[in-house]
Design a protein around this motif. Sequence first.
Motif, mmCIF file in Angstrom:
data_model
loop_
_atom_site.group_PDB
_atom_site.id
_atom_site.type_symbol
_atom_site.label_atom_id
_atom_site.label_comp_id
_atom_site.label_asym_id
_atom_site.label_seq_id
_atom_site.Cartn_x
_atom_site.Cartn_y
_atom_site.Cartn_z
ATOM 1 N N ASP A 40 11.280 -2.371 1.488
ATOM 2 C CA ASP A 40 10.805 -3.313 2.499
ATOM 3 C C ASP A 40 10.448 -2.607 3.803
ATOM 4 O O ASP A 40 10.728 -3.111 4.895
ATOM 5 C CB ASP A 40 11.808 -4.458 2.703
ATOM 6 N N ASN A 79 11.564 -5.431 -2.618
ATOM 7 C CA ASN A 79 10.921 -6.594 -3.226
ATOM 8 C C ASN A 79 9.621 -6.958 -2.514
ATOM 9 O O ASN A 79 8.734 -7.546 -3.098
ATOM 10 C CB ASN A 79 11.867 -7.800 -3.256
ATOM 11 N N HIS A 114 17.453 -0.583 -3.601
ATOM 12 C CA HIS A 114 17.051 -1.496 -2.523
ATOM 13 C C HIS A 114 18.096 -2.590 -2.379
ATOM 14 O O HIS A 114 18.552 -2.878 -1.283
ATOM 15 C CB HIS A 114 15.665 -2.093 -2.782
HETATM 16 MN MN MN Z 1 14.355 -6.863 0.317
#
Ligand code: MN
Length: 239
Positions: A40, A79, A114
């Motif tokens: 991200d 994501n 992540h």
């Molecule tokens: Mn994330």
Amino acid sequence: MILFISDLHLQPSAPATTRAFLAFLAGPARRASALWILGDLFEFWVGDDDLGDPFHADIADALAALGHAGVAVHIVPGNRDFLLGAGFAARTGARIENEPVLLTVGTHRLVLVHGDAECLDDADYQRYRRRIRSPLSRFVLRHLPLCARRALARRIRRRSAARGEGYARTADLDAGAIASLFRDFDADWMIHGHTHRPALHPHAVDGRERLRWVLADWHDTATWLEVEPDGVTAREGAG
Ligand code: MN
């Protein structure tokens, strides 16, 4: 010294955070041997052909300059930016890594993710994650025109906002998934982001003490973890 950051969610509408990142790359990051970006980095990444956008090009150039200064840059996509790929790697000199990653730091074995794949309580999200990351979706996404992908990204964000998916409500990482990572990699340290809930959590897995650091998200100022063989330090600001 290795630096870890995540969840900058860089976007044109948050210029102070972008300025903080560029200052971080030109300043504190230069003292490290490596910089790991654990997902991200961007609020949304719709494909490496979006490097034509000047906002993205400036960030890519700053990452490339850090690489030229001798700092190895590694990116574990999150994501929001799982479509970061070979084009971005070629442009920046960064390596795109597949999670989970195992690093050895002195005598410590450090697992990196992540964090979204471990949020097992959110069944809807895990279903969406499997669908959007499938080979078929990636194939379709690769062949959609850039403007169509941008529109799709806007729609996904609107839907997620309508569902009230603020970070206060984001599911946390599943305790079993965390234990499995520690066990599978015979690791004693773990670093991840995603939840925007920075912390240091002790875990006892199979009778052994392990430590898990959660990275902070960025709001106008830099925030990172410095990892050395004898320990991990949280830092923020201009350094
Ligand atoms: Mn994330």
